[in-house]
Scaffold this motif. Structure first.
Motif, PDB file in Angstrom:
ATOM      1  N   ALA A   1       0.858  -1.184   0.000  1.00 33.47           N
ATOM      2  CA  ALA A   1       0.000   0.000   0.000  1.00 33.47           C
ATOM      3  C   ALA A   1       0.895   1.235   0.000  1.00 33.47           C
ATOM      4  CB  ALA A   1      -0.902  -0.009   1.232  1.00 33.47           C
TER       5      ALA A   1
ATOM      6  N   MET B   1       3.126   4.085   0.930  1.00 34.71           N
ATOM      7  CA  MET B   1       3.867   4.188   2.174  1.00 34.71           C
ATOM      8  C   MET B   1       5.023   5.166   2.007  1.00 34.71           C
ATOM      9  SD  MET B   1       3.551   2.290   5.093  1.00 34.71           S
ATOM     10  CE  MET B   1       3.080   0.640   4.550  1.00 34.71           C
TER      11      MET B   1
ATOM     12  N   SER C   1      -1.680   9.676  11.978  1.00 32.83           N
ATOM     13  CA  SER C   1      -1.524   8.253  12.203  1.00 32.83           C
ATOM     14  C   SER C   1      -1.084   7.991  13.639  1.00 32.83           C
ATOM     15  CB  SER C   1      -0.480   7.675  11.230  1.00 32.83           C
ATOM     16  OG  SER C   1      -0.412   6.273  11.322  1.00 32.83           O
TER      17      SER C   1
ATOM     18  N   GLN D   1       1.678   4.862   6.605  1.00 28.85           N
ATOM     19  CA  GLN D   1       0.760   4.535   5.519  1.00 28.85           C
ATOM     20  C   GLN D   1       0.066   5.803   5.044  1.00 28.85           C
ATOM     21  OE1 GLN D   1      -1.670   1.141   6.240  1.00 28.85           O
ATOM     22  NE2 GLN D   1      -2.779   1.301   4.319  1.00 28.85           N
ATOM     23  N   CYS D   2      -0.011   5.957   3.731  1.00 34.71           N
ATOM     24  CA  CYS D   2      -0.589   7.174   3.134  1.00 34.71           C
ATOM     25  C   CYS D   2      -1.900   6.827   2.441  1.00 34.71           C
ATOM     26  CB  CYS D   2       0.374   7.787   2.121  1.00 34.71           C
ATOM     27  SG  CYS D   2       1.914   8.358   2.836  1.00 34.71           S
ATOM     28  N   SER D   3      -3.006   7.185   3.056  1.00 30.95           N
ATOM     29  CA  SER D   3      -4.304   6.995   2.427  1.00 30.95           C
ATOM     30  C   SER D   3      -4.557   8.147   1.455  1.00 30.95           C
ATOM     31  CB  SER D   3      -5.407   6.966   3.480  1.00 30.95           C
ATOM     32  OG  SER D   3      -6.679   6.974   2.866  1.00 30.95           O
TER      33      SER D   3
END
Length: 228
Positions: free
Chosen positions: A35, A37, A98, A118-120
């Motif tokens: 995902a 990151m 986060s 983690q980068c949404s």
């Protein structure tokens, strides 16, 4: 008469206990992950030189919008998040990005650990909405630390003490790092969250028009409504 100094962990008068210090050395895109990151290189120091077996660290990563200047165009992009500029003194509160659990392995003096973030790209999330609105420059961040330090006592036995509650640092992350991360995983793409019924209707519209992608369907609907 003086009162003997007593350790905060309750094991009687002895030498000082570890009090780690923290600093972010760098931020970079993680290019091979399941995902999106990015990662911070976090330097952890124990200035007295006392050995540390391990630190079970919890980090709360915050965005501090009030610590940056904004031009008029950026203020317009942030209107949905913070409201009119005249209210920003009240509305530009800290945003949670986060919460992270990190194990710092044994060290004496100084060590560097990798902290994955983690980068949404869900633009319903305030952190993602804020970072996408910034054109360039730096994003003002804060990291708040707590957790447990494991270390050898003067008698060689395992001792434990909490990370002091006031351990926090500021870090100004280049916006380009976040943009590079998103572009690497989602090139020329923006994600939107839709309700299930809205998605089903969009899918029907796509099939009715014989279009290959949802992007083409949305573009066709905009053209039909005169808003392309």
């Amino acid at each position: 008469m003086t009162v003997p100094e007593v350790e905060r962990n309750g094991h009687g008068p002895t030498a000082s206990i570890p009090e780690p210090e923290f600093a972010v050395l760098d931020a970079r895109t993680v290019r091979h992950a399941a995902a999106p990151m990015l990662a911070f290189d976090l330097q952890v120091s124990e200035p007295t030189g006392r050995p540390v077996y391990m630190i079970a660290l919890t980090i709360q990563l915050m965005i501090e919008p009030a610590r940056r200047r904004y031009d008029d165009a950026t203020r317009a992009r942030l209107l949905e998040l913070f409201g009119p500029p005249e209210r920003w003194a009240v509305t530009t509160r800290s945003l949670v990005w986060s919460q992270l659990d990190v194990l710092v392995p044994a060290f004496t003096g100084t060590t560097v650990v990798n902290v994955p973030i983690q980068c949404s790209y869900d633009l319903e999330l305030a952190a993602a909405k804020y970072l996408r609105a910034l054109p360039d420059g730096e994003a003002p961040l804060a990291m708040h630390f707590n957790g447990t330090i494991y270390y050898p006592g003067d008698d060689g036995r395992l001792q434990m003490v909490l990370v002091p509650w006031n351990k926090s640092i500021d870090f100004r992350m280049p916006v380009s790092v976040w943009r590079e991360t998103i572009e690497h995983y989602y090139p020329n793409t923006t994600w939107l969250a839709l309700r299930g019924q809205t998605f089903d209707a969009l899918q029907r519209a796509k099939l009715e028009r014989g279009l290959a992608t949802f992007d083409a369907c949305v573009q066709a609907l905009l053209e039909e409504s005169g808003h392309a």
